[in-house]
Design an enzyme around this catalytic site. Structure first.
Site, mmCIF file in Angstrom:
data_model
loop_
_atom_site.group_PDB
_atom_site.id
_atom_site.type_symbol
_atom_site.label_atom_id
_atom_site.label_comp_id
_atom_site.label_asym_id
_atom_site.label_seq_id
_atom_site.Cartn_x
_atom_site.Cartn_y
_atom_site.Cartn_z
ATOM 1 N N ARG A 1 2.444 4.892 -11.824
ATOM 2 C CA ARG A 1 3.036 4.146 -12.934
ATOM 3 C C ARG A 1 2.582 4.725 -14.263
ATOM 4 O O ARG A 1 1.402 4.974 -14.486
ATOM 5 C CB ARG A 1 2.643 2.668 -12.849
ATOM 6 N N ASP B 1 3.507 2.907 -21.702
ATOM 7 C CA ASP B 1 4.078 3.521 -22.901
ATOM 8 C C ASP B 1 3.155 4.549 -23.551
ATOM 9 O O ASP B 1 3.605 5.388 -24.328
ATOM 10 C CB ASP B 1 4.448 2.446 -23.918
ATOM 11 N N THR C 1 -5.223 -0.950 -23.911
ATOM 12 C CA THR C 1 -5.254 0.476 -24.231
ATOM 13 C C THR C 1 -6.034 0.658 -25.535
ATOM 14 O O THR C 1 -6.297 -0.308 -26.233
ATOM 15 C CB THR C 1 -3.778 0.907 -24.447
ATOM 16 N N GLY D 1 3.248 -2.078 -21.701
ATOM 17 C CA GLY D 1 3.970 -0.879 -22.078
ATOM 18 C C GLY D 1 5.415 -0.864 -21.653
ATOM 19 O O GLY D 1 6.254 -0.207 -22.283
#
Length: 326
Positions: free
Chosen positions: A193, A196, A165, A219
């Site tokens: 899905r 986080d 990320t 996450g």
């Protein structure tokens, strides 16, 4: 002033630093930097370069948080739009809500005139097609997509293992803190899905009084531990930014079962201190740091802390990566 980004933020952090140096608000500078990462096809975990889910669709998640108002905006499982971070920013600015997902996020993006575009790039399309051909049974291919996918998800290979990320943290000239995230999530994930990144308190949190934190990696771990909020809360309780991050790592040691892998915790405090730890990290894990007065951001290695068995790709997985040309 200070700004931090993870390794994937290389193409965006200079713009964030320039914005802060010019007097921009933290969230404005963060959004500008993340948009550049989302535009880059070379970053294969964010925006238009990201990997698809099991259905071959790229779903994007993003969030922003204003540390002074404690308002946030986030979108999850968004398809068809190029800059989820800007859509998340408009959730904060225009709605009484904090999080929109799926079709609701798409509807809002269309309503505000967000930039639409193709997200599945040729490299990702080819990799997904090879996976579909080689890993999905003939019977399931014939009935696709009306087939059970839970087992496919459990066996899926994420070709971006070891990458991340993107997360940005910043403190501006007015001492306001902000946080921003953007991701395409795990490749070959179960449709819908959320990691986080769009979940405030897990993937990011900012409180101008104390500090800010954002996480990359698995996450599911940050969600279970509430990592970003925990780091800021530990600082509120009187810990230094370094102590707070170490305490959050200790929280992760309590996780049993589920998906356990790599998480990098990035944190800054209200006094321009910072700490970055790569839980179960790799030697190449690094982050970008800029402080007010510096000419440009600089790269620094993360501190690596092992908390348990790191589920590294199996030899079979490595062969599959090679077959995909990755």
């Amino acid at each position: 002033m200070i700004a931090i980004s993870n390794n994937e933020g290389a193409c965006g952090i200079p713009a964030t630093a320039r914005g802060l140096a010019a007097g921009e608000a933290a969230l404005d500078a963060i959004e500008a930097g993340i948009r550049l990462v989302e535009e880059s096809e070379s970053v294969r975990t964010v925006g238009r370069g990201g990997w698809p889910n099991l259905l071959g669709e790229v779903e994007l998640d993003a969030s922003v948080m204003d540390g002074t108002t404690l308002r946030s905006g986030a979108v999850g499982a968004l398809t068809g739009y190029l800059h989820p971070v800007s859509i998340a920013r408009q959730v904060l600015e225009r709605l009484p809500h904090e999080l929109l997902v799926g079709e609701g996020a798409r509807r809002f993006a269309a309503e505000i005139g967000a930039e639409a575009g193709e997200l599945l790039m040729p490299h990702a399309r080819s990799a997904w097609e090879r996976w579909f051909r080689d890993e999905v049974s003939e019977a399931d291919r014939a009935n696709w997509p009306d087939v059970p996918m839970a087992e496919l998800c459990a066996q899926a290979i994420d070709p971006e293992t070891g990458r991340d990320t993107t997360v940005f943290l910043a403190k501006d000239a007015q001492a306001h803190l902000g946080a921003g995230t953007s991701t395409s999530g795990w490749g070959w994930k179960y449709p819908g899905r959320l990691g986080d990144s769009p979940i405030i308190g897990a993937g990011s949190y900012a409180d101008t009084r104390y500090g800010a934190c954002a996480c990359t990696g698995v996450g599911e771990m940050s969600i279970r531990a509430g990592t970003s909020r925990a780091v800021v809360l530990y600082m509120k309780m009187g810990m230094s930014v370094e102590e707070a991050v170490y305490e959050a790592v200790a929280d992760m040691r309590a996780l049993k079962g589920g998906l356990i892998g790599r998480v990098t915790i990035h944190a800054i405090d209200a006094a321009d201190g910072h700490k970055v730890v790569a839980v179960n990290g790799l030697p190449e894990n690094h982050y970008w740091l800029w402080r007010g007065g510096e000419a440009a951001p600089s790269s620094h290695p993360c501190e690596i802390i092992a908390i348990g068995e790191d589920p590294a790709p199996t030899p079979t997985a490595h062969r599959r990566y090679e077959a995909m040309g990755l």
